[in-house]
Design a protein around this motif. Structure first.
Motif, PDB file in Angstrom:
ATOM      1  N   TYR B 102       0.827  -1.212   0.000  1.00 25.15           N
ATOM      2  CA  TYR B 102       0.000   0.000   0.000  1.00 25.15           C
ATOM      3  C   TYR B 102       0.859   1.259   0.000  1.00 25.15           C
ATOM      4  CZ  TYR B 102      -4.161  -2.778   0.987  1.00 25.15           C
ATOM      5  OH  TYR B 102      -5.199  -3.682   0.903  1.00 25.15           O
ATOM      6  N   GLY B 103       0.349   2.307  -0.580  1.00 20.63           N
ATOM      7  CA  GLY B 103       0.949   3.636  -0.474  1.00 20.63           C
ATOM      8  C   GLY B 103       2.236   3.810  -1.281  1.00 20.63           C
ATOM      9  N   GLY B 104       2.880   4.965  -1.086  1.00 19.80           N
ATOM     10  CA  GLY B 104       4.123   5.274  -1.799  1.00 19.80           C
ATOM     11  C   GLY B 104       3.902   5.247  -3.305  1.00 19.80           C
ATOM     12  N   LEU B 110      -3.238   6.864  -1.897  1.00 16.88           N
ATOM     13  CA  LEU B 110      -3.617   6.388  -0.560  1.00 16.88           C
ATOM     14  C   LEU B 110      -3.872   7.567   0.387  1.00 16.88           C
ATOM     15  CD1 LEU B 110      -4.052   4.095   1.503  1.00 16.88           C
ATOM     16  CD2 LEU B 110      -1.587   4.151   1.971  1.00 16.88           C
ATOM     17  N   GLU B 111      -2.959   8.533   0.394  1.00 17.33           N
ATOM     18  CA  GLU B 111      -3.102   9.652   1.332  1.00 17.33           C
ATOM     19  C   GLU B 111      -4.306  10.518   0.994  1.00 17.33           C
ATOM     20  OE1 GLU B 111       0.457  11.758   2.246  1.00 17.33           O
ATOM     21  OE2 GLU B 111       1.569   9.888   2.597  1.00 17.33           O
ATOM     22  N   ARG B 112      -4.546  10.708  -0.304  1.00 20.39           N
ATOM     23  CA  ARG B 112      -5.701  11.488  -0.738  1.00 20.39           C
ATOM     24  C   ARG B 112      -7.000  10.838  -0.231  1.00 20.39           C
ATOM     25  NH1 ARG B 112      -5.855  13.799  -5.957  1.00 20.39           N
ATOM     26  NH2 ARG B 112      -4.289  12.255  -6.533  1.00 20.39           N
ATOM     27  N   VAL B 113      -7.077   9.512  -0.380  1.00 21.91           N
ATOM     28  CA  VAL B 113      -8.278   8.792   0.054  1.00 21.91           C
ATOM     29  C   VAL B 113      -8.426   8.906   1.574  1.00 21.91           C
ATOM     30  CG1 VAL B 113      -9.374   6.515   0.223  1.00 21.91           C
ATOM     31  CG2 VAL B 113      -8.286   7.215  -1.916  1.00 21.91           C
ATOM     32  N   VAL B 191      -5.736   4.962  -6.911  1.00 18.73           N
ATOM     33  CA  VAL B 191      -4.872   3.795  -6.740  1.00 18.73           C
ATOM     34  C   VAL B 191      -4.283   3.847  -5.331  1.00 18.73           C
ATOM     35  CG1 VAL B 191      -2.856   2.557  -7.599  1.00 18.73           C
ATOM     36  CG2 VAL B 191      -4.325   3.823  -9.203  1.00 18.73           C
ATOM     37  N   ILE B 192      -4.608   2.851  -4.498  1.00 21.69           N
ATOM     38  CA  ILE B 192      -4.097   2.871  -3.111  1.00 21.69           C
ATOM     39  C   ILE B 192      -2.999   1.841  -2.889  1.00 21.69           C
ATOM     40  CG2 ILE B 192      -6.235   3.833  -2.165  1.00 21.69           C
ATOM     41  CD1 ILE B 192      -6.924   1.013  -1.136  1.00 21.69           C
ATOM     42  N   GLY B 193      -2.797   0.932  -3.830  1.00 18.95           N
ATOM     43  CA  GLY B 193      -1.754  -0.072  -3.666  1.00 18.95           C
ATOM     44  C   GLY B 193      -1.534  -0.848  -4.948  1.00 18.95           C
ATOM     45  N   GLN B 194      -0.648  -1.847  -4.856  1.00 18.75           N
ATOM     46  CA  GLN B 194      -0.389  -2.669  -6.036  1.00 18.75           C
ATOM     47  C   GLN B 194      -0.075  -4.089  -5.586  1.00 18.75           C
ATOM     48  OE1 GLN B 194       2.734  -1.180  -8.577  1.00 18.75           O
ATOM     49  NE2 GLN B 194       2.405  -2.743 -10.140  1.00 18.75           N
TER      50      GLN B 194
END
Lengths: 337, 238
Positions: B102-104, B110-113, B191-194
């Motif tokens: 998650y994140g980065g 992620l932070e926006r959400v 997009v919060i992760g991959q």
């Protein structure tokens, strides 16, 4: 089995067919020839089943060399066709001798042309179709030097009276125009646009250069959705007209993502989708409202025209011994024995 | 036996119908449209190419030379009578476990959400991993598994400027929905992760391993572990 076609100048070309009809249920767009009428006509004129793999050229010049004798047919937008340097007719079967170059130059008024080869090509398929899918990354890439395996050689058909056309099949060619009129039916969500829905029929729209096989983007007066509620993703038909932004109208074509969350204002008829496939950036489009019953009748009339062409071709090719070769020989008494 | 469903059928051009189930119960509507799509696929109705079922609707596509909107509408109503009688026989769902960084750079939104929901990023991840998702349908692009979103207080707005390219494996949310991208494509979802797993394999059929009705859970992994999954396919749990 036979010697390949060699691509000399790919331009902007793909090998495609009538599309991946099984795709949408799996989340893949149907894709396939954008001008279905021209693609079907090319295959019929080449003595192929309608859905055979064929070449779709978009906008740019194209050249290929035959390494065996072939029978081809070129349809779609007006263009200059030469075979071995001779000018040849479009919308007619054309013989190509081994070693000759087929050149398509100056596609104009429309955008896309189709080249079918009698016997077609051997190409990979996904879910029953060879149509490229740019998202999944499926499809044969045509580059300079690419060899397309053909399946059937066809000896040249000669016309003893020099100067007379070999065939005169009398197919009504579709009209091509820089100001096409596009028939649409009301979309399932037309009510969400209130009175602004009528703007579609009182305005003209200009095709943006950002248009492609996924969708055409059109500039002009935009109807506006009167609701702000969220729309759950749902299946959208090819031809759906949406207003996803404040800048442009979006008309989805055969490469469209199968699901979307925008309301559908109108839907382009099957017959007019072929016309739209030929619209170039800068062309001006006028929309005209029709009914599903009328659209179906128009589509069927075009299909019947192709049915008549198919039966004419079968008769002519039968007499010339094209396509029915093996069976003919089986039925003939062995000669000289 | 499910209650008989209320259906609305809309013309969608000369080659498609949109059928919407409106029972008032989202699960029942979802079951109805998927059963209907299944019935149409197996019935082999002449001229009907196939059906695209999503949440509460199904798009039925057909060749208007071989059949017509009127005939297909009649087939849909016939199908509904048979389904109301036979019920919607559901197969046992398979389960998928999806590791996610998650994140980065893996989850740039992620932070926006988190900000928009009034959460810390850890809370967003906890909600996203804290639920078993039902795959509702296969959507664009490329057979994406579309699911009801995590338990967030607010719907997640789509990006104002959609990205021209979102990588394969991107794990996203938008509105009240969640999804994984099987292939690289443009996208307007957050997009919060991959996931490092390969979802789509163009060399096999079916291209994606899940079908609607299957279940899926996300599991957080460390960035350092991303590469250890390289080349692995998303597979159903045994």
């Amino acid at each position: 089995m036979t010697a390949p076609l060699v691509i000399l100048q790919p331009g902007n070309s793909v090998v495609t067919d009538l599309g991946r009809t099984k795709g949408p249920a799996f989340g893949l767009p149907v894709n396939g020839a954008l001008d279905q009428f021209s693609a079907k006509a090319a295959n019929i004129l080449a003595g192929n089943p309608d859905n055979s793999p064929l070449l779709e050229l978009t906008a740019l010049d194209f050249r290929m060399r035959a390494t065996t004798d072939l029978l081809i047919a070129v349809t779609g937008a007006p263009l200059d066709l030469t075979v071995g340097g001779r000018t040849c007719p479009q919308w007619e079967p054309v013989s190509v001798r081994a070693g000759e170059t087929v050149a398509v130059r100056g596609i104009h008024t429309g955008l896309r042309a189709y080249i079918a080869v009698h016997g077609s090509f051997t190409v990979p398929a996904l879910l029953g179709s060879c149509a490229p899918d740019t998202v999944v990354g499926f499809g044969l890439k045509l580059e300079e030097g690419t060899e397309l395996p053909t399946r059937v050689a066809t000896a040249p058909i000669t016309q003893p009276h020099f100067g007379l056309p070999l065939f005169r099949l009398g197919l009504t060619r579709p009209a091509f125009s820089t100001h096409p009129v596009i028939d649409v039916t009301d979309g399932p969500d037309v009510d969400e646009f209130g009175d602004t829905a009528d703007l579609l029929f009182t305005s003209q729209y200009t095709v943006s250069p950002r248009s492609n096989h996924i969708g055409l983007r059109l500039g002009g007066a935009l109807p506006e959705r009167q609701l702000s509620s969220e729309v759950l993703s749902r299946g959208v038909p090819v031809g759906a007209i949406e207003v996803p932004s404040r800048d442009e109208l979006l008309v989805l074509h055969r490469g469209r993502g199968v699901t979307a969350g925008y309301p559908v204002l109108a839907v382009v008829t099957s017959r007019s989708l072929d016309t739209l496939a030929q619209a170039r950036p800068g062309h001006t489009i006028t929309f005209r409202k029709t009914t599903v019953a009328q659209a179906t009748a128009t589509h069927r009339a075009a299909c019947l025209e192709l049915d008549r062409l198919r039966s004419t071709i079968q008769t002519v090719f039968g007499l010339l011994g094209i396509g029915a070769g093996e069976r003919w020989h089986e039925l003939s008494p062995a000669s000289g024995s | 036996m499910p209650a008989p469903s209320t259906l609305d059928i809309y013309e969608s051009g000369d080659a498609a119908l949109r059928v919407v189930a409106r029972s008032g119960d989202a699960d029942a509507d979802w079951a109805t449209v998927h059963s209907l799509a299944g019935w149409l696929a197996t019935a082999g109705v002449d001229g009907v190419h196939g059906a695209v079922p999503t949440y509460d609707s199904v798009l039925v596509e057909f060749d208007p030379y071989l059949t017509s909107a009127r005939q297909v509408r009649a087939f849909v109503l016939l199908a509904m009578r048979q389904l109301d009688f036979a019920g919607t026989g559901r197969r046992k769902p398979r389960r998928f476990d999806v590791p996610v960084v998650y994140g980065g750079s893996y989850g740039p939104d992620l932070e926006r959400v988190a900000e928009q929901q009034g959460f810390t990023t850890a809370e967003v991840i906890a909600r996203h991993t804290g639920k078993t998702y039902v795959i509702r349908c296969l959507g664009a692009p490329a057979g994406s598994p579309m699911m009801d979103g995590p338990e967030f207080p607010f719907p997640v707005p789509r990006l104002k400027d959609p990205r021209l390219s979102v990588p394969a494996g991107a794990v996203s949310v938008a509105g009240r929905q969640a999804v994984i991208a099987p292939a690289k494509a443009p996208g307007g979802w957050c997009v919060i992760g991959q996931t490092p797993l390969t979802v789509l394999d163009a060399a096999r059929e079916p291209l994606v391993p899940y079908v609607p009705g299957d279940e899926l859970r996300f599991r957080q992994i460390a960035e350092a572990d991303f590469d250890s999954f390289a080349g692995q396919f998303l597979e159903a749990q045994p």
